[in-house]
Design a protein around this motif. Structure first.
Motif, PDB file in Angstrom:
ATOM      1  N   SER A  23       6.813  -1.007  -5.278  1.00 37.16           N
ATOM      2  CA  SER A  23       6.537   0.420  -5.127  1.00 37.16           C
ATOM      3  C   SER A  23       7.827   1.169  -5.402  1.00 37.16           C
ATOM      4  CB  SER A  23       6.040   0.744  -3.714  1.00 37.16           C
ATOM      5  OG  SER A  23       4.793   0.114  -3.458  1.00 37.16           O
ATOM      6  N   TRP A  25       9.862   5.246  -5.597  1.00 40.57           N
ATOM      7  CA  TRP A  25       9.886   6.662  -5.237  1.00 40.57           C
ATOM      8  C   TRP A  25      11.032   7.358  -5.950  1.00 40.57           C
ATOM      9  CZ3 TRP A  25       9.045   2.634  -2.009  1.00 40.57           C
ATOM     10  CH2 TRP A  25       7.919   2.675  -1.167  1.00 40.57           C
ATOM     11  N   LYS A  30       6.161   9.343  -4.482  1.00 37.81           N
ATOM     12  CA  LYS A  30       5.879   7.948  -4.809  1.00 37.81           C
ATOM     13  C   LYS A  30       5.277   7.884  -6.210  1.00 37.81           C
ATOM     14  CE  LYS A  30       3.895   3.770  -2.753  1.00 37.81           C
ATOM     15  NZ  LYS A  30       3.051   3.226  -1.643  1.00 37.81           N
ATOM     16  N   ASP A  33       2.753   2.167  -6.923  1.00 42.78           N
ATOM     17  CA  ASP A  33       2.204   1.646  -5.680  1.00 42.78           C
ATOM     18  C   ASP A  33       1.839   0.174  -5.818  1.00 42.78           C
ATOM     19  OD1 ASP A  33       1.187   1.700  -3.040  1.00 42.78           O
ATOM     20  OD2 ASP A  33      -0.850   1.993  -3.802  1.00 42.78           O
ATOM     21  N   ARG A  34       2.615  -0.668  -5.182  1.00 47.33           N
ATOM     22  CA  ARG A  34       2.334  -2.098  -5.033  1.00 47.33           C
ATOM     23  C   ARG A  34       1.928  -2.775  -6.346  1.00 47.33           C
ATOM     24  NH1 ARG A  34      -1.838  -1.618  -0.164  1.00 47.33           N
ATOM     25  NH2 ARG A  34      -2.387   0.187  -1.455  1.00 47.33           N
ATOM     26  N   GLN A 239      -2.313  10.461  -7.585  1.00 47.53           N
ATOM     27  CA  GLN A 239      -1.920   9.235  -6.897  1.00 47.53           C
ATOM     28  C   GLN A 239      -0.814   8.522  -7.678  1.00 47.53           C
ATOM     29  OE1 GLN A 239      -3.213   8.326  -3.804  1.00 47.53           O
ATOM     30  NE2 GLN A 239      -3.971  10.430  -4.040  1.00 47.53           N
ATOM     31  N   HIS A 242      -0.487   2.563 -10.670  1.00 46.63           N
ATOM     32  CA  HIS A 242      -0.794   1.209 -10.233  1.00 46.63           C
ATOM     33  C   HIS A 242      -1.406   0.467 -11.417  1.00 46.63           C
ATOM     34  CE1 HIS A 242      -4.598   3.360  -9.827  1.00 46.63           C
ATOM     35  NE2 HIS A 242      -5.207   2.196  -9.940  1.00 46.63           N
TER      36      HIS A 242
END
Length: 270
Positions: A23, A25, A30, A33-34, A239, A242
């Motif tokens: 992840s 930032w 952010k 994500d993962r 979002q 990913h």
């Protein structure tokens, strides 16, 4: 930094690269994500997806360039040959020696000769090579980058005098000179004409047998031509980015698991 007298090995020792739960930032924002992705040795992995989904950020994380941004932070692991490159005992210069980067815009040292451009990384990584060894290294790296026949008779002329496509191949040669296990490419053909793009793609095909290559591209035809596996990145409705899915390129383009992947590779959005 201490210098060594060892001549670089003749063949690159490619290694697999693996990201686990990465992840990222910028300040409080952010952007990834993962993200988990295995990038096998001696294969080309293409990172695809719309602009703003974190592909280039992920690529920069893979050789510790993300940390150059003062507000940047990250979580997770990036392992090269099983070892975490973000471990406190790993020096940044050592990580970048093993994991080279070719940028979207060619960035040779313009006033430096073609010859000196190729060997510039040796000094930065503390590697001393005899003069005769340098000559052989320059020829080898320019040959692998598909540039030797075009420039062998003008090695002492400025690298900045080359065409855009030649400059990009010079940057590839410069990256190869320090014998990386992995070569990262951030849209290396986006500013090039079709002929130069074809030559870069030929170079990628030839190098894939020796180094692990990870390429960011917005050109779906290029991803299909040069890669053996793909990872589709997406950032939806504000979002963080990913991976929607990843896998063999043929399957990702022919029969993906997620309808969003099919929509993207077939040009219905992005």
């Amino acid at each position: 930094m201490s210098e060594t007298t060892a001549i670089l090995p003749a063949v690159t020792d490619a290694m697999a690269l693996e990201a686990e739960s990465v992840s990222a930032w910028f300040g409080d924002h952010k952007v990834l994500d993962r993200v988990s992705l295995a990038m096998p040795a001696r294969m080309v992995t293409a990172l695809i997806g719309p602009s703003g989904c974190g592909k280039s950020t992920f690529l920069r994380i893979l050789n510790r360039m993300h940390e150059l941004v003062p507000s940047a932070s990250l979580a997770g692991e990036v392992r090269l040959g099983g070892d975490d490159i973000y471990d406190t005992g790993v020096k940044v210069v050592d990580a970048r020696k093993k994991i080279g980067m070719v940028f979207q815009k060619p960035n040779p040292f313009p006033a430096m000769s073609i010859y000196d451009n190729v060997v510039a990384g040796l000094k930065l990584t503390g590697t001393r090579v005899p003069r005769t060894g340098k000559d052989d290294l320059v020829e080898e790296c320019l040959t692998k980058a598909g540039l030797w026949l075009e420039v062998h008779d003008r090695l002492r002329r400025p690298g900045g005098a080359l065409s855009g496509g030649q400059q990009q191949r010079l940057c590839i040669a410069r990256s190869l000179a320090v014998r990386p296990q992995v070569l990262l490419m951030d849209e290396p053909c986006s500013a090039l004409d079709p002929t130069s793009t074809r030559r870069i793609e030929e170079t990628i095909h030839e190098l894939a047998g020796e180094v692990t290559i990870v390429i960011v591209t917005h050109n779906m035809q290029q991803a299909a031509r040069v890669s053996q596996q793909c990872a589709f990145f997406l950032a939806e409705q504000g979002q963080p980015g990913h991976i929607v899915e990843s896998g063999p390129t043929d399957r990702m383009f022919g029969a993906p698991d997620d309808p969003r992947t099919a929509d993207y590779v077939n040009g219905r959005f992005g």
